[in-house]
Design a protein around this motif. Sequence first.
Motif, mmCIF file in Angstrom:
data_model
loop_
_atom_site.group_PDB
_atom_site.id
_atom_site.type_symbol
_atom_site.label_atom_id
_atom_site.label_comp_id
_atom_site.label_asym_id
_atom_site.label_seq_id
_atom_site.Cartn_x
_atom_site.Cartn_y
_atom_site.Cartn_z
ATOM 1 N N TYR A 128 0.790 -1.233 0.000
ATOM 2 C CA TYR A 128 0.000 0.000 0.000
ATOM 3 C C TYR A 128 0.822 1.284 0.000
ATOM 4 O O TYR A 128 0.270 2.369 -0.049
ATOM 5 N N ARG A 137 -4.204 13.338 6.215
ATOM 6 C CA ARG A 137 -4.761 12.411 5.217
ATOM 7 C C ARG A 137 -6.252 12.714 4.996
ATOM 8 O O ARG A 137 -6.821 12.337 3.986
ATOM 9 N N GLN A 139 -4.679 5.961 1.587
ATOM 10 C CA GLN A 139 -4.819 7.038 0.594
ATOM 11 C C GLN A 139 -4.115 6.625 -0.696
ATOM 12 O O GLN A 139 -3.215 5.792 -0.663
ATOM 13 N N GLU A 183 -0.687 -1.768 11.150
ATOM 14 C CA GLU A 183 -1.285 -1.749 9.790
ATOM 15 C C GLU A 183 -2.547 -2.601 9.782
ATOM 16 O O GLU A 183 -3.624 -2.078 9.661
ATOM 17 N N LYS A 226 9.732 -6.259 7.247
ATOM 18 C CA LYS A 226 8.488 -5.882 7.934
ATOM 19 C C LYS A 226 7.427 -6.986 7.860
ATOM 20 O O LYS A 226 6.437 -6.943 8.600
HETATM 21 N N1 SAM Z 1 8.450 2.803 7.536
HETATM 22 C C1 SAM Z 1 8.021 2.680 8.888
HETATM 23 C C2 SAM Z 1 6.910 1.695 9.015
HETATM 24 O O1 SAM Z 1 6.407 1.272 8.000
HETATM 25 O O2 SAM Z 1 6.577 1.326 10.138
HETATM 26 C C3 SAM Z 1 7.676 4.023 9.426
HETATM 27 C C4 SAM Z 1 6.349 4.612 9.206
HETATM 28 S S1 SAM Z 1 5.724 4.930 7.580
HETATM 29 C C5 SAM Z 1 6.770 6.209 7.017
HETATM 30 C C6 SAM Z 1 4.257 5.699 8.170
HETATM 31 C C7 SAM Z 1 2.956 5.004 8.034
HETATM 32 O O3 SAM Z 1 2.370 5.452 6.821
HETATM 33 C C8 SAM Z 1 2.889 3.506 7.901
HETATM 34 O O4 SAM Z 1 2.977 2.879 9.133
HETATM 35 C C9 SAM Z 1 1.542 3.297 7.217
HETATM 36 O O5 SAM Z 1 0.520 3.019 8.135
HETATM 37 C C10 SAM Z 1 1.257 4.647 6.580
HETATM 38 N N2 SAM Z 1 1.007 4.512 5.134
HETATM 39 C C11 SAM Z 1 1.736 3.830 4.231
HETATM 40 N N3 SAM Z 1 1.160 3.901 3.019
HETATM 41 C C12 SAM Z 1 0.039 4.645 3.147
HETATM 42 C C13 SAM Z 1 -0.997 5.050 2.246
HETATM 43 N N4 SAM Z 1 -1.006 4.698 0.978
HETATM 44 N N5 SAM Z 1 -2.006 5.809 2.747
HETATM 45 C C14 SAM Z 1 -2.031 6.172 4.030
HETATM 46 N N6 SAM Z 1 -1.085 5.825 4.919
HETATM 47 C C15 SAM Z 1 -0.059 5.053 4.497
#
Ligand code: SAM
Length: 460
Positions: A95, A312, A271, A193, A208
């Motif tokens: 995602y 978001r 999103q 998630e 992960k």
């Molecule tokens: N990379 C680390 C992780 O995955 O745990 C740190 C956090 S990541 C930068 C931040 C968060 O963005 C993720 O945990 C996920 O829930 C969210 N995220 C990823 N893709 C997304 C999407 N398409 N729409 C909304 N939130 C998203």
Amino acid sequence: MPKIEEIINENKVWQILEETKNPSPNQIRKILKKALRKRGLNLKEVGFLLNTKEPSLIKEMFSVSAKIKKEIYGERLVFFAPLYISNFCVNDCEYCGFHVRNLAPRKKLTMEEIKQQVEILINMGHKRILLECGEDPKENPIEYVLEAIKTIYATKSAKGEIRRVNVNIAATTIENYRKLKSVGIGTYQLFQETYHQATYEKLHHGPKADYERQLFAHDRAIKAGIDDVGLGVLFGLFDHRFDTLALVSHAQYLEKKYGIGPHTISVPRLQPAPTVDLSPYSSYLINEKDLLKIISILRMAVPYTGMIVSTRERPEIRKKAFEIGISQTSAGSRTNPGGYGKKETLAQFSLQDHRSLDEVVESVLRQKLLPSFCTACYRSGRTGKKIMRLLKPGKIQYLCRPNAILTFKEYLEDYATSKVKKLGLKIINRYLKQISDDNIRMETENRLKRIENGERDLYF
Ligand code: SAM
Ligand code: SF4
């Protein structure tokens, strides 16, 4: 380490969802009455609420959770901004725009660039940052993250500085959590998630993909001495009723095991993101009404946990969310490294609120809420159990309202447009009058004058 079932027992969650189907209005009203006692709800009660479809009952839920929010958090709304330091990532989360299969060029900020980004955020008026990056042991090792945090704290701009750095980075080891603790992070946030193991394993590839590594990360962080941890679900990946119930189960597990629940719960909703195909999620994507219902239920189920909604979501939905349960929010955000100041790099996902911090502050003021940039608790050592001891009997009100007023006054003096300043001063007066302790009110008035005379960072 715990067993998965101690945190989430999938069979039990399904069973509860089945047993609580078609609740009667009486059942729901009984639960709402219990919720008003602010002691939280059990999983079955949460199941009944999640299975409620009747719009008039959902409206009643909103008014109960709004009342709880007001009693515990008062009129305050705490602001922060995310800071993406690197979009390098070795994982292939289906995602996410940063997933390894996206061949777009990657960017990792240098310490000089981090300093520049932080200066921009400080000059918007922010005092709290949520540091984010992808997982890449070569490009973003823990040493890089630690140096980034030190750089953020060391950056001073004309009128301010960042006073709390919260961190949202990949699950890691106890040793690394100790290192994060040693550089003075605020909350460590990590989202599960989805709690549904088979779906989790299907959607993740790379380090992960290890469900247990993610699920037990908060236990490791707490063992490393990080008192404030944050939970979250990415809504849209799986059945939101399952994930909400599992999230509450995780929060209750932490509370039972460590005597402190999560410091925050985040409710991100899936999103659109570059190279991400959302069509496989169509049956699980939730609408805005469902999101608000989840926020309302979480506020009743875990009343003392801070709750975060990000940019978001659309302004209209954020407004309602602030009313019925949310206590912290981001504003003016970018999800690409170097994004403050308009550098064009790969963004993680797209946002639905593009207003500046000042514009969001204005709309919050029109809602008669009090924006807060407070970081006092964590800097005074009021974290974990200590903060809960103050929160539960409502004692925190004596500290939070004055601290919100003082930090908002700094914002008005240093960063607000004249229109917002005028509105903001009215809101400060409104809530200043409501500080019931005469000594604290007089001292707050005294400090407001000191801020007008140029002093900064005054807190209780
Ligand atoms: N990379 C680390 C992780 O995955 O745990 C740190 C956090 S990541 C930068 C931040 C968060 O963005 C993720 O945990 C996920 O829930 C969210 N995220 C990823 N893709 C997304 C999407 N398409 N729409 C909304 N939130 C998203
Ligand atoms: Fe990497 Fe985190 Fe995105 Fe997964 S959600 S691809 S780990 S940045």
